[in-house]
Design a protein around this motif. Structure first.
Motif, PDB file in Angstrom:
ATOM      1  N   LEU A   1      -1.374  -2.909  -5.031  1.00 48.39           N
ATOM      2  CA  LEU A   1      -1.083  -1.971  -3.793  1.00 48.39           C
ATOM      3  C   LEU A   1      -1.453  -0.664  -4.247  1.00 48.39           C
ATOM      4  O   LEU A   1      -2.206   0.143  -3.166  1.00 48.39           O
ATOM      5  CB  LEU A   1       0.189  -2.358  -3.472  1.00 48.39           C
ATOM      6  CG  LEU A   1       0.614  -3.657  -2.796  1.00 48.39           C
ATOM      7  CD1 LEU A   1       2.102  -3.765  -2.403  1.00 48.39           C
ATOM      8  CD2 LEU A   1      -0.203  -4.173  -1.772  1.00 48.39           C
TER       9      LEU A   1
ATOM     10  N   TYR B   1      -5.211  -0.431  -4.600  1.00 46.04           N
ATOM     11  CA  TYR B   1      -6.058  -0.564  -3.303  1.00 46.04           C
ATOM     12  C   TYR B   1      -5.848   0.342  -2.198  1.00 46.04           C
ATOM     13  O   TYR B   1      -6.811   1.151  -1.775  1.00 46.04           O
ATOM     14  CB  TYR B   1      -6.018  -1.946  -3.058  1.00 46.04           C
ATOM     15  CG  TYR B   1      -6.978  -2.419  -1.791  1.00 46.04           C
ATOM     16  CD1 TYR B   1      -8.166  -2.752  -2.162  1.00 46.04           C
ATOM     17  CD2 TYR B   1      -6.436  -2.235  -0.478  1.00 46.04           C
ATOM     18  CE1 TYR B   1      -9.143  -2.914  -1.308  1.00 46.04           C
ATOM     19  CE2 TYR B   1      -7.308  -2.491   0.192  1.00 46.04           C
ATOM     20  CZ  TYR B   1      -8.729  -2.949   0.199  1.00 46.04           C
ATOM     21  OH  TYR B   1      -9.480  -3.275   1.232  1.00 46.04           O
ATOM     22  N   PHE B   2      -4.472   0.414  -1.987  1.00 43.84           N
ATOM     23  CA  PHE B   2      -4.312   1.273  -0.720  1.00 43.84           C
ATOM     24  C   PHE B   2      -3.782   2.904  -1.167  1.00 43.84           C
ATOM     25  O   PHE B   2      -4.190   3.476  -0.052  1.00 43.84           O
ATOM     26  CB  PHE B   2      -2.825   0.862  -0.175  1.00 43.84           C
ATOM     27  CG  PHE B   2      -3.088  -0.616   0.518  1.00 43.84           C
ATOM     28  CD1 PHE B   2      -3.952  -0.536   1.720  1.00 43.84           C
ATOM     29  CD2 PHE B   2      -2.589  -1.852  -0.171  1.00 43.84           C
ATOM     30  CE1 PHE B   2      -3.981  -1.681   2.293  1.00 43.84           C
ATOM     31  CE2 PHE B   2      -2.805  -2.950   0.635  1.00 43.84           C
ATOM     32  CZ  PHE B   2      -3.637  -3.064   1.815  1.00 43.84           C
ATOM     33  N   LYS B   3      -3.602   3.255  -2.322  1.00 41.52           N
ATOM     34  CA  LYS B   3      -3.365   4.606  -2.588  1.00 41.52           C
ATOM     35  C   LYS B   3      -4.493   5.219  -3.390  1.00 41.52           C
ATOM     36  O   LYS B   3      -4.691   6.467  -3.512  1.00 41.52           O
ATOM     37  CB  LYS B   3      -2.037   4.950  -3.234  1.00 41.52           C
ATOM     38  CG  LYS B   3      -0.863   4.654  -2.429  1.00 41.52           C
ATOM     39  CD  LYS B   3       0.267   4.908  -3.209  1.00 41.52           C
ATOM     40  CE  LYS B   3       0.587   6.345  -3.474  1.00 41.52           C
ATOM     41  NZ  LYS B   3       1.549   6.828  -4.430  1.00 41.52           N
TER      42      LYS B   3
END
Length: 171
Positions: A46, A49-51
């Motif tokens: 996470l 990918y997201f940050k």
């Protein structure tokens, strides 16, 4: 099912297909192991990918000793239910070199990880981590898997060939 329930139905998994051959090239056994992606692995996924946090594509396959007991809270520094098996010739854990991502899946079938066993031992499963140091306790543990058929005996001269398939799919 509402949008939140649908979003929560996604799952990450790694399946290992393992073939053990003896020193003469004869197949001794084969098994599969489905990976529990531990909390540190999920957090890393996470985070990257997201940050957009610093990322390395380097991941390594390691072996566990007999009868691993896997917990979501396992890390490379702390995993009371299992120990790393290091009775193989290679100086480091084996590279996980994935090919092309397609249909929510990627594997290392083009570059299978091989372990040249150098002592009689019992192997219970595998793990995927970001550090290559054989027996090391640093790096991020992505996940751990126990063989579905139970522990397996290996002998000096055997080779374990491991194909790992990482999948992200709607559950």
């Amino acid at each position: 099912m509402n949008k939140h329930q649908i979003a929560m139905a996604a799952a990450a998994c790694t399946r290992y297909d393992i073939v053990c051959v003896d020193k003469d090239g004869n197949e001794k056994w084969r098994d599969v192991a489905d990976n529990l992606v531990v909390t540190t692995g999920l957090n890393d996924l996470l985070d990257k990918y997201f940050k957009g946090s610093a990322y390395t594509a380097a991941h390594y396959i390691g072996l566990t000793d007999d009868s691993p007991t896997i917990a979501a809270g396992d890390t490379m520094a702390s995993h009371a239910g299992w120990a790393e098996a290091t009775g193989y010739d290679e100086a480091a854990r084996q590279d996980f070199t994935p090919g092309t991502v397609a249909a929510g899946s990627v594997d290392n079938s083009g570059n299978v990880a091989s372990f040249s066993i150098n002592a009689s031992d019992t192997i219970g499963g595998l793990f995927l981590a970001t550090n290559a140091t054989k027996g090391g306790t640093s790096g991020i543990l992505y996940g751990v898997a126990a063989f579905t058929g139970g522990d397996k005996a290996v002998d000096d001269g055997d080779t374990l060939n491991v194909t790992a398939t990482a999948t992200a799919a709607a559950a």
